[in-house]
Design a protein around this motif. Sequence first.
Motif, PDB file in Angstrom:
ATOM      1  N   TYR B  72      39.283  43.508  37.496  1.00 37.25           N
ATOM      2  CA  TYR B  72      38.595  42.446  38.227  1.00 37.25           C
ATOM      3  C   TYR B  72      37.103  42.613  38.004  1.00 37.25           C
ATOM      4  CZ  TYR B  72      42.935  41.170  40.539  1.00 37.25           C
ATOM      5  OH  TYR B  72      44.211  40.742  40.779  1.00 37.25           O
ATOM      6  N   ARG B 120      40.609  35.369  32.567  1.00 38.93           N
ATOM      7  CA  ARG B 120      40.342  34.077  33.214  1.00 38.93           C
ATOM      8  C   ARG B 120      39.618  34.278  34.535  1.00 38.93           C
ATOM      9  NH1 ARG B 120      45.710  35.513  33.289  1.00 38.93           N
ATOM     10  NH2 ARG B 120      46.800  35.521  35.290  1.00 38.93           N
ATOM     11  N   TRP B 126      35.912  36.243  40.715  1.00 36.31           N
ATOM     12  CA  TRP B 126      36.403  37.315  39.857  1.00 36.31           C
ATOM     13  C   TRP B 126      36.757  36.790  38.477  1.00 36.31           C
ATOM     14  CZ3 TRP B 126      35.119  41.589  42.081  1.00 36.31           C
ATOM     15  CH2 TRP B 126      35.169  41.721  43.461  1.00 36.31           C
ATOM     16  N   VAL B 128      39.157  38.062  35.593  1.00 30.04           N
ATOM     17  CA  VAL B 128      40.207  39.071  35.520  1.00 30.04           C
ATOM     18  C   VAL B 128      40.780  39.195  34.106  1.00 30.04           C
ATOM     19  CG1 VAL B 128      40.869  38.772  37.932  1.00 30.04           C
ATOM     20  CG2 VAL B 128      42.047  37.467  36.166  1.00 30.04           C
ATOM     21  N   PRO B 130      44.236  41.020  32.599  1.00 28.14           N
ATOM     22  CA  PRO B 130      45.448  41.816  32.789  1.00 28.14           C
ATOM     23  C   PRO B 130      45.789  42.603  31.523  1.00 28.14           C
ATOM     24  CG  PRO B 130      46.055  39.532  32.382  1.00 28.14           C
ATOM     25  CD  PRO B 130      44.545  39.604  32.315  1.00 28.14           C
TER      26      PRO B 130
END
Lengths: 126, 144
Positions: B72, B120, B126, B128, B130
């Motif tokens: 994040y 995104r 935030w 982020v 993954p």
Amino acid sequence: MTDRFDEELADFSLLLDVRGAALFVNVCSAAKFSITDGSPLTGAPGQPVDTGALKASWQLEFESPTRALISTDKEYAEGIEDGIGPHGPITIRSPVGGTHSVALTVAGIDRIVEDETLKLVGASNA
Amino acid sequence: MIDYADVNVKLSGRLQTVSALPVIAFANIDEAPPQDTPYITEKFQPATSTVRTFGNSSHKVMATGLYAVTIYGVQGVDVTPNNTLATAIVTAFAGWATALTNGDRLRIRTDVLPTPGDSRNTGDGWFVTPINIFWEVESRLTVA
């Protein structure tokens, strides 16, 4: 003798084509099921269900005999997949389903192929 | 018997070897991170457990699963911090293997590589990224 061998070879080739096509369709169907409903083969938990809209939105389309597309038009599907919400990490409260079903299905696709191959071979040998 | 708790500990330990790692928001702590302070989350998700006996005189269990790390970062600034950290995390895990306390071997899978997903904005401050890390453990089958 040669003609007969050629005919047998052609029949065998046709059989392989038919089985290959059936295997492709079955693997794609099993992969979609793994994403939507979960699968012990891949460990995917399937889609969480509140209204059922996300789970029902997943579609399997065959774009060609060798190419298929499994997709959803729900914008929040990506967030469910990664466990990321608009305010940070999300907690899945649905009693079924969970996160990362697509990733786990991709990681376990070899086991889906193996399983569907065994079903196909077993069915044709029965 | 697969010691999943130890697998989780080893993966978390490996993550914490990455330099300049932001604070980890652990799932069991109800935390509201302050805006403008990057943080990461981790999720340990066992997936499959298969008895592998064919061609193997000593029965073994192969377990696989996912270790998902999410970065994040702060929305609206350069994407470089997220990308640099994602690269460092992937590098730390790619090809990595270690012994568990019970002697089993934990490996990061090489057939499906550690991969950052699409970065995104969350729309709430935030940015982020993954990262999915796929692991496997082969263990002796013990029947109680």
